[in-house]
Design an enzyme around this catalytic site. Structure first.
Site, mmCIF file in Angstrom:
data_model
loop_
_atom_site.group_PDB
_atom_site.id
_atom_site.type_symbol
_atom_site.label_atom_id
_atom_site.label_comp_id
_atom_site.label_asym_id
_atom_site.label_seq_id
_atom_site.Cartn_x
_atom_site.Cartn_y
_atom_site.Cartn_z
ATOM 1 C CG ASP A 12 -1.691 -5.309 -1.731
ATOM 2 O OD1 ASP A 12 -0.922 -5.190 -0.750
ATOM 3 O OD2 ASP A 12 -1.442 -6.038 -2.700
ATOM 4 C CE LYS A 34 2.149 -8.548 -0.347
ATOM 5 N NZ LYS A 34 2.915 -7.306 -0.406
ATOM 6 C CG ASP A 60 6.284 -7.156 1.183
ATOM 7 O OD1 ASP A 60 7.526 -7.151 1.313
ATOM 8 O OD2 ASP A 60 5.704 -7.076 0.090
ATOM 9 C CG LEU A 61 6.924 -3.368 6.875
ATOM 10 C CD1 LEU A 61 7.187 -2.901 8.303
ATOM 11 C CD2 LEU A 61 5.761 -2.576 6.273
ATOM 12 C CE LYS A 62 8.967 -5.626 -1.920
ATOM 13 N NZ LYS A 62 7.517 -5.620 -1.609
ATOM 14 C CG ASP A 65 18.484 2.996 6.962
ATOM 15 O OD1 ASP A 65 19.670 3.393 7.019
ATOM 16 O OD2 ASP A 65 17.520 3.756 7.094
ATOM 17 C CB ILE A 66 23.271 1.756 8.110
ATOM 18 C CG1 ILE A 66 22.510 2.407 9.259
ATOM 19 C CG2 ILE A 66 23.720 2.779 7.075
ATOM 20 C CD1 ILE A 66 23.377 3.347 10.104
ATOM 21 N N PRO A 67 23.071 -1.401 8.639
ATOM 22 C CG PRO A 67 24.909 -2.827 8.366
ATOM 23 C CD PRO A 67 24.437 -1.427 8.054
ATOM 24 C CB THR A 119 8.880 -7.957 -10.441
ATOM 25 O OG1 THR A 119 8.004 -7.376 -9.491
ATOM 26 C CG2 THR A 119 9.296 -9.323 -9.955
ATOM 27 N N GLY A 209 -2.981 -11.123 -4.684
ATOM 28 C CA GLY A 209 -3.708 -9.958 -4.200
ATOM 29 C C GLY A 209 -5.025 -9.759 -4.914
ATOM 30 N NE ARG A 210 -3.390 -5.970 -8.526
ATOM 31 C CZ ARG A 210 -2.497 -5.462 -9.352
ATOM 32 N NH1 ARG A 210 -2.808 -4.407 -10.096
ATOM 33 N NH2 ARG A 210 -1.301 -6.000 -9.455
HETATM 34 O O1 C5P Z 1 -2.645 -7.974 -6.789
HETATM 35 P P1 C5P Z 1 -1.425 -8.808 -6.977
HETATM 36 O O2 C5P Z 1 -1.713 -10.294 -6.944
HETATM 37 O O3 C5P Z 1 -0.625 -8.395 -8.176
HETATM 38 O O4 C5P Z 1 -0.573 -8.500 -5.680
HETATM 39 C C1 C5P Z 1 0.706 -9.039 -5.501
HETATM 40 C C2 C5P Z 1 1.273 -8.561 -4.205
HETATM 41 O O5 C5P Z 1 2.628 -8.941 -4.162
HETATM 42 C C3 C5P Z 1 1.254 -7.061 -4.035
HETATM 43 O O6 C5P Z 1 1.115 -6.806 -2.639
HETATM 44 C C4 C5P Z 1 2.616 -6.635 -4.525
HETATM 45 O O7 C5P Z 1 3.070 -5.462 -3.920
HETATM 46 C C5 C5P Z 1 3.463 -7.799 -4.074
HETATM 47 N N1 C5P Z 1 4.696 -7.978 -4.806
HETATM 48 C C6 C5P Z 1 4.766 -8.121 -6.176
HETATM 49 N N2 C5P Z 1 5.956 -8.288 -6.803
HETATM 50 C C7 C5P Z 1 7.070 -8.330 -6.092
HETATM 51 C C8 C5P Z 1 7.022 -8.196 -4.700
HETATM 52 C C9 C5P Z 1 5.809 -8.015 -4.072
HETATM 53 O O8 C5P Z 1 3.748 -8.111 -6.836
HETATM 54 N N3 C5P Z 1 8.208 -8.533 -6.710
#
Ligand code: C5P
Length: 230
Positions: A12, A34, A60-62, A65-67, A119, A209-210
Site C-alpha cells: 500500500d 497485493k 485489488d481494484l474492486k 459498473d454495468i456488466p 468492512t 499490509g502495515r
Molecule cells: O495495513 P493492513 O494490514 O490493514 O492492510 C490491509 C489491506 O487489505 C489494505 O490494502 C486494505 O485496503 C485491504 N482491505 C481491508 N479490508 C477489506 C478489504 C481490503 O483491509 N475489507
C-alpha cells in the site's frame, strides 16, 4: 498449499520505487503481493509490470459498473497476468457473470474474487443506504449471488469466515484482510484476528499490509507471519 503461499503482502504505497523495492524484498516471503487502487491509478499497467517484476499479484481494484463495462475492464487487465482480481458483488448477478466470463478468455485465467460488504460499513451505514438486516445477512446474500454466478471466492473479514464456510462449504477461496499478529498496532482496522487464528478459522489467504511494510525489516516480519501460520 504451503503456509508461505497463503500470505498476501499488501503493497500500500503510491510510490513506484518503494513498491518495487518492497516487492523485491517480500516476494520470497509471501505467496502474492497485493497492488490496489492507490498504486494502480497513479502508475497504471506500466507501473504494475515494473513493480510486480514477474511475481504473482492480487490486483485489488474492486470493479463495480454495468456488466459490459466490467467485462471490458477485466479484458483490459488480462494482459497484466494478475493472479487474482476483485469485483464488488453488489454489482449484481449479471455483472459478476460478465467478469467471470471475460476472465475465462485468458490463457492464464485470473481468479475472480468478490467483495461483499465493505468492512468500513456497519449496520447503521448499511441502513443509511437502504440495506436492512445488518452486515452478516448482507454478506451472505451477496456471497450467494457471487458464488452462484461463477466467482472463485470472496474477500471477507476474519469474523465472517465461519458464517461463509457454514453456508457455502470449503470450495470458495476466502481471502481475509484485517489481520494483525499478536501485539501489532491495529491502526484503523476495527475487528482484527491473528494470522494463525484466521487460517484456523478457514481462510485460504490472509492479507497483511502495515504490520509488514511498516516493520523495520519487512522481510523478517513477513517470514515471522509465514512461520506463525505453519
Ligand atoms: O495495513 P493492513 O494490514 O490493514 O492492510 C490491509 C489491506 O487489505 C489494505 O490494502 C486494505 O485496503 C485491504 N482491505 C481491508 N479490508 C477489506 C478489504 C481490503 O483491509 N475489507
Amino acid at each position: 498449499m504451503t503456509n508461505l503461499r497463503r500470505l498476501i503482502a499488501a503493497i500500500d504505497t503510491p510510490e513506484l520505487d518503494r513498491a518495487s523495492a518492497l516487492v523485491r524484498e517480500l516476494a520470497p516471503h509471501c505467496g502474492l503481493v497485493k497492488l490496489g487502487l492507490e498504486f494502480f491509478l497513479r502508475h497504471g499497467p506500466a507501473g504494475f509490470t515494473a513493480a510486480a517484476q514477474g511475481n504473482p499479484v492480487f490486483l485489488d481494484l474492486k470493479l463495480h459498473d454495468i456488466p459490459n463495462t466490467v467485462a471490458g475492464a477485466v479484458r483490459s487487465l488480462l494482459p497484466l497476468g494478475a493472479d487474482m482480481l476483485t469485483i464488488h458483488a453488489g454489482g449484481g448477478a449479471k455483472m459478476i457473470a460478465a467478469a467471470v466470463e471475460a476472465a475465462r478468455e485468458a490463457t492464464w485465467r485470473p481468479k475472480i474474487l468478490a467483495v461483499t460488504v465493505l468492512t468500513s460499513l456497519d449496520a447503521a451505514g448499511l441502513a443509511e443506504i437502504g440495506v436492512a438486516g445488518g452486515p452478516a445477512q448482507q454478506v451472505l446474500r451477496l456471497a450467494r449471488v457471487a458464488l452462484e454466478n461463477g466467482a472463485d471466492g470472496l474477500v471477507c473479514s476474519a469474523h465472517e469466515i465461519s458464517l461463509i464456510r457454514d453456508a457455502f462449504g470449503a470450495k470458495p477461496i476466502l481471502v481475509v484482510p484485517g489481520i494483525r499478529p499478536a501485539g501489532a498496532a491495529v491502526g484503523d482496522q476495527a475487528r482484527v484476528m491473528t494470522p494463525e487464528a484466521a487460517i484456523k478459522a478457514g481462510a485460504d489467504y490472509i492479507v497483511v499490509g502495515r504490520p509488514i511494510i511498516e516493520a523495520e525489516s519487512p522481510a523478517n516480519a513477513a517470514a515471522a507471519i509465514a512461520a506463525a501460520i505453519r
